[in-house]
Scaffold this active site. Structure first.
Site, PDB file in Angstrom:
ATOM      1  N   LYS A  13      -0.350   5.706   1.222  1.00 23.85           N
ATOM      2  CA  LYS A  13       0.631   4.764   1.552  1.00 23.85           C
ATOM      3  C   LYS A  13       0.479   3.435   1.135  1.00 23.85           C
ATOM      4  O   LYS A  13       1.198   2.868   0.606  1.00 23.85           O
ATOM      5  CB  LYS A  13       0.621   4.830   3.389  1.00 23.85           C
ATOM      6  CG  LYS A  13       0.839   5.818   4.129  1.00 23.85           C
ATOM      7  CD  LYS A  13       1.004   5.785   5.607  1.00 23.85           C
ATOM      8  CE  LYS A  13      -0.247   5.500   6.214  1.00 23.85           C
ATOM      9  NZ  LYS A  13      -1.338   6.389   6.123  1.00 23.85           N
ATOM     10  N   ARG A  88       4.306   3.999  14.297  1.00 22.00           N
ATOM     11  CA  ARG A  88       3.502   4.914  14.032  1.00 22.00           C
ATOM     12  C   ARG A  88       3.700   5.614  15.404  1.00 22.00           C
ATOM     13  O   ARG A  88       2.666   6.696  15.622  1.00 22.00           O
ATOM     14  CB  ARG A  88       2.175   4.327  14.112  1.00 22.00           C
ATOM     15  CG  ARG A  88       1.026   4.770  13.045  1.00 22.00           C
ATOM     16  CD  ARG A  88      -0.093   3.855  13.207  1.00 22.00           C
ATOM     17  NE  ARG A  88      -1.208   4.549  12.382  1.00 22.00           N
ATOM     18  CZ  ARG A  88      -1.346   4.003  11.233  1.00 22.00           C
ATOM     19  NH1 ARG A  88      -0.897   3.311  10.503  1.00 22.00           N
ATOM     20  NH2 ARG A  88      -2.457   4.665  10.765  1.00 22.00           N
ATOM     21  N   ARG A 127     -13.633   7.530  -0.617  1.00 22.28           N
ATOM     22  CA  ARG A 127     -13.410   6.152  -0.199  1.00 22.28           C
ATOM     23  C   ARG A 127     -14.663   5.700   0.458  1.00 22.28           C
ATOM     24  O   ARG A 127     -15.308   4.363   0.352  1.00 22.28           O
ATOM     25  CB  ARG A 127     -11.893   5.851   0.450  1.00 22.28           C
ATOM     26  CG  ARG A 127     -11.944   4.336   0.445  1.00 22.28           C
ATOM     27  CD  ARG A 127     -10.479   3.984   1.057  1.00 22.28           C
ATOM     28  NE  ARG A 127     -10.355   4.486   2.431  1.00 22.28           N
ATOM     29  CZ  ARG A 127      -9.084   4.468   3.090  1.00 22.28           C
ATOM     30  NH1 ARG A 127      -8.079   4.071   2.295  1.00 22.28           N
ATOM     31  NH2 ARG A 127      -8.849   4.842   4.207  1.00 22.28           N
ATOM     32  N   ARG A 133     -15.277   1.392   4.342  1.00 26.69           N
ATOM     33  CA  ARG A 133     -14.167   1.101   5.562  1.00 26.69           C
ATOM     34  C   ARG A 133     -14.911   1.878   6.747  1.00 26.69           C
ATOM     35  O   ARG A 133     -15.368   2.760   6.731  1.00 26.69           O
ATOM     36  CB  ARG A 133     -12.909   1.548   5.303  1.00 26.69           C
ATOM     37  CG  ARG A 133     -11.801   0.829   5.709  1.00 26.69           C
ATOM     38  CD  ARG A 133     -10.439   1.155   5.152  1.00 26.69           C
ATOM     39  NE  ARG A 133      -9.774   1.767   6.161  1.00 26.69           N
ATOM     40  CZ  ARG A 133      -8.320   2.267   6.167  1.00 26.69           C
ATOM     41  NH1 ARG A 133      -7.938   1.938   5.040  1.00 26.69           N
ATOM     42  NH2 ARG A 133      -7.903   2.777   7.194  1.00 26.69           N
ATOM     43  N   ARG A 144      -8.158  10.196  13.692  1.00 25.00           N
ATOM     44  CA  ARG A 144      -7.112   9.414  13.083  1.00 25.00           C
ATOM     45  C   ARG A 144      -5.950  10.477  12.565  1.00 25.00           C
ATOM     46  O   ARG A 144      -4.933  10.540  12.704  1.00 25.00           O
ATOM     47  CB  ARG A 144      -7.351   8.611  11.823  1.00 25.00           C
ATOM     48  CG  ARG A 144      -8.126   7.282  12.071  1.00 25.00           C
ATOM     49  CD  ARG A 144      -8.931   7.035  10.849  1.00 25.00           C
ATOM     50  NE  ARG A 144      -8.529   6.558   9.781  1.00 25.00           N
ATOM     51  CZ  ARG A 144      -8.853   6.512   8.316  1.00 25.00           C
ATOM     52  NH1 ARG A 144     -10.109   6.561   8.390  1.00 25.00           N
ATOM     53  NH2 ARG A 144      -8.187   6.195   7.500  1.00 25.00           N
TER      54      ARG A 144
HETATM   55  P1  AP5 Z   1      -4.501   5.116   0.752  1.00 22.49           P
HETATM   56  O1  AP5 Z   1      -3.478   4.354  -0.414  1.00 22.49           O
HETATM   57  O2  AP5 Z   1      -5.624   4.085   1.246  1.00 22.49           O
HETATM   58  O3  AP5 Z   1      -3.783   5.788   1.591  1.00 22.49           O
HETATM   59  P2  AP5 Z   1      -3.388   5.558   3.005  1.00 22.49           P
HETATM   60  O4  AP5 Z   1      -2.433   6.421   3.297  1.00 22.49           O
HETATM   61  O5  AP5 Z   1      -2.829   3.981   3.076  1.00 22.49           O
HETATM   62  O6  AP5 Z   1      -4.726   5.852   3.996  1.00 22.49           O
HETATM   63  P3  AP5 Z   1      -5.240   5.006   5.064  1.00 22.49           P
HETATM   64  O7  AP5 Z   1      -6.748   5.622   5.221  1.00 22.49           O
HETATM   65  O8  AP5 Z   1      -5.361   3.455   4.788  1.00 22.49           O
HETATM   66  O9  AP5 Z   1      -4.194   5.519   6.272  1.00 22.49           O
HETATM   67  P4  AP5 Z   1      -4.394   5.226   7.892  1.00 22.49           P
HETATM   68  O10 AP5 Z   1      -3.060   5.376   8.257  1.00 22.49           O
HETATM   69  O11 AP5 Z   1      -5.556   5.850   8.322  1.00 22.49           O
HETATM   70  O12 AP5 Z   1      -4.791   3.619   7.906  1.00 22.49           O
HETATM   71  P5  AP5 Z   1      -4.002   2.278   8.192  1.00 22.49           P
HETATM   72  O13 AP5 Z   1      -4.831   1.165   7.591  1.00 22.49           O
HETATM   73  O14 AP5 Z   1      -2.725   2.405   8.189  1.00 22.49           O
HETATM   74  O15 AP5 Z   1      -5.296   6.086  -0.126  1.00 22.49           O
HETATM   75  C1  AP5 Z   1      -6.519   6.543   0.436  1.00 22.49           C
HETATM   76  C2  AP5 Z   1      -7.635   6.832  -0.593  1.00 22.49           C
HETATM   77  O16 AP5 Z   1      -7.222   7.760  -1.573  1.00 22.49           O
HETATM   78  C3  AP5 Z   1      -7.855   5.409  -1.463  1.00 22.49           C
HETATM   79  O17 AP5 Z   1      -9.131   5.662  -1.879  1.00 22.49           O
HETATM   80  C4  AP5 Z   1      -7.017   5.695  -2.685  1.00 22.49           C
HETATM   81  O18 AP5 Z   1      -7.514   5.162  -3.756  1.00 22.49           O
HETATM   82  C5  AP5 Z   1      -7.080   7.231  -2.705  1.00 22.49           C
HETATM   83  N1  AP5 Z   1      -5.735   7.895  -3.514  1.00 22.49           N
HETATM   84  C6  AP5 Z   1      -4.589   7.446  -3.333  1.00 22.49           C
HETATM   85  N2  AP5 Z   1      -3.438   8.053  -3.907  1.00 22.49           N
HETATM   86  C7  AP5 Z   1      -4.232   8.861  -4.501  1.00 22.49           C
HETATM   87  C8  AP5 Z   1      -3.967   9.922  -5.306  1.00 22.49           C
HETATM   88  N3  AP5 Z   1      -2.570  10.285  -5.554  1.00 22.49           N
HETATM   89  N4  AP5 Z   1      -4.761  10.680  -5.828  1.00 22.49           N
HETATM   90  C9  AP5 Z   1      -6.102  10.765  -5.651  1.00 22.49           C
HETATM   91  N5  AP5 Z   1      -6.604   9.522  -4.981  1.00 22.49           N
HETATM   92  C10 AP5 Z   1      -5.859   8.714  -4.215  1.00 22.49           C
HETATM   93  O19 AP5 Z   1      -4.496   2.026   9.805  1.00 22.49           O
HETATM   94  C11 AP5 Z   1      -5.823   1.756  10.180  1.00 22.49           C
HETATM   95  C12 AP5 Z   1      -5.735   1.725  11.622  1.00 22.49           C
HETATM   96  O20 AP5 Z   1      -5.031   0.403  12.139  1.00 22.49           O
HETATM   97  C13 AP5 Z   1      -5.297   2.501  12.498  1.00 22.49           C
HETATM   98  O21 AP5 Z   1      -6.294   4.032  13.006  1.00 22.49           O
HETATM   99  C14 AP5 Z   1      -5.111   2.121  13.877  1.00 22.49           C
HETATM  100  O22 AP5 Z   1      -6.266   1.640  14.648  1.00 22.49           O
HETATM  101  C15 AP5 Z   1      -4.657   0.526  13.452  1.00 22.49           C
HETATM  102  N6  AP5 Z   1      -3.262   0.411  13.119  1.00 22.49           N
HETATM  103  C16 AP5 Z   1      -2.332   0.345  11.939  1.00 22.49           C
HETATM  104  N7  AP5 Z   1      -1.020   0.439  12.166  1.00 22.49           N
HETATM  105  C17 AP5 Z   1      -0.927   0.506  13.561  1.00 22.49           C
HETATM  106  C18 AP5 Z   1       0.124   0.725  14.268  1.00 22.49           C
HETATM  107  N8  AP5 Z   1       1.469   0.692  13.920  1.00 22.49           N
HETATM  108  N9  AP5 Z   1       0.077   0.506  15.627  1.00 22.49           N
HETATM  109  C19 AP5 Z   1      -1.171   0.966  16.007  1.00 22.49           C
HETATM  110  N10 AP5 Z   1      -2.203   0.816  15.265  1.00 22.49           N
HETATM  111  C20 AP5 Z   1      -2.394   0.739  14.246  1.00 22.49           C
END
Ligand code: AP5
Length: 191
Positions: A13, A88, A127, A133, A144
């Site tokens: 994402k 979410r 990662r 992280r 998660r």
């Molecule tokens: P990346 O692009 O970071 O993927 P992502 O889907 O953004 O993964 P996240 O781990 O950031 O998602 P998440 O939903 O757990 O975390 P968020 O920050 O939203 O890619 C992941 C890895 O893969 C990277 O190393 C990248 O380089 C690699 N990659 C990408 N594409 C690739 C490809 N095609 N091929 C190979 N490698 C690739 O949320 C974190 C926390 O915040 C949540 O757990 C929660 O506690 C809180 N939070 C966030 N939003 C809310 C909400 N709306 N409500 C309540 N709590 C929330």
């Protein structure tokens, strides 16, 4: 354009949000990145959300909805935005509907990235080695994933029903995935 990007942890994402934002010329807003920024700055909010983020559970709606509502009032989002990681859960869909109605705005599309579970785990563990992280450890990754399945996946049916869901194959290289997304968005823009 007003867009959402949805997907399991590690689906890409954040990676794709930056590229989409550049492609369509709107800011990408990531709730996860906002929370990580608050933690890094040591703010009161950062301290409040740290424990919950490190556990892999969701930050309260009260905090999250207020942050998004506030961000969507800024000048730079007048022409559109891309939300990454929000909504979410169903209660956040309702909250976003309220924010949109207030400004007479409509969503254009919800991009759902579809990635095999083994690939998700492998990306997050990779990662963990490079970025450090605090929620990229096996136990938190498991939570998660479960939170995604139980609370976020049901959103896909809601947006499918509204005719907004664009399911994109998120496997393959970052460029390949971007090309698939851009194709869909370019079609929407031309429609
Ligand atoms: P990346 O692009 O970071 O993927 P992502 O889907 O953004 O993964 P996240 O781990 O950031 O998602 P998440 O939903 O757990 O975390 P968020 O920050 O939203 O890619 C992941 C890895 O893969 C990277 O190393 C990248 O380089 C690699 N990659 C990408 N594409 C690739 C490809 N095609 N091929 C190979 N490698 C690739 O949320 C974190 C926390 O915040 C949540 O757990 C929660 O506690 C809180 N939070 C966030 N939003 C809310 C909400 N709306 N409500 C309540 N709590 C929330």
């Amino acid at each position: 354009m007003r867009l959402l990007i949805v997907g399991a942890p590690g689906a890409g994402k954040g990676t794709q949000a930056t590229r989409i934002a550049e492609h369509v010329g709107v800011p990408a807003i990531s709730t996860g990145a906002i929370f990580r920024g608050e933690m890094a700055s040591g703010s009161e909010l950062g301290l409040k959300v740290k424990q919950i983020m490190d556990s892999g559970e969701l930050v309260s709606d009260e905090i999250t909805d207020a942050i998004v509502a506030n961000r969507l009032k800024a000048d730079d989002v007048a022409k559109g935005w891309l939300l990454d990681g929000y909504p979410r859960k169903l209660s956040q869909v309702e909250a976003l509907d309220g924010m949109l109605a207030e400004g007479d705005d409509l969503l254009d599309a919800v991009i759902s990235l579809v990635v095999d579970p083994e690939e998700l785990i492998s990306r997050l563990l990779d990662r963990a080695q490079t970025d450090g992280r605090s929620d990229d450890n096996e136990e938190t990754i498991r939570t998660r994933m479960q939170v995604y399945t139980e609370q976020t996946e049901p959103l896909l049916a809601v947006y499918r029903e509204r005719g907004l869901l664009e399911e994109i194959d998120g496997m393959g290289s970052v460029d390949e995935v971007s090309a698939r997304i851009f194709r869909v968005l370019d079609e929407l823009a031309g429609a």
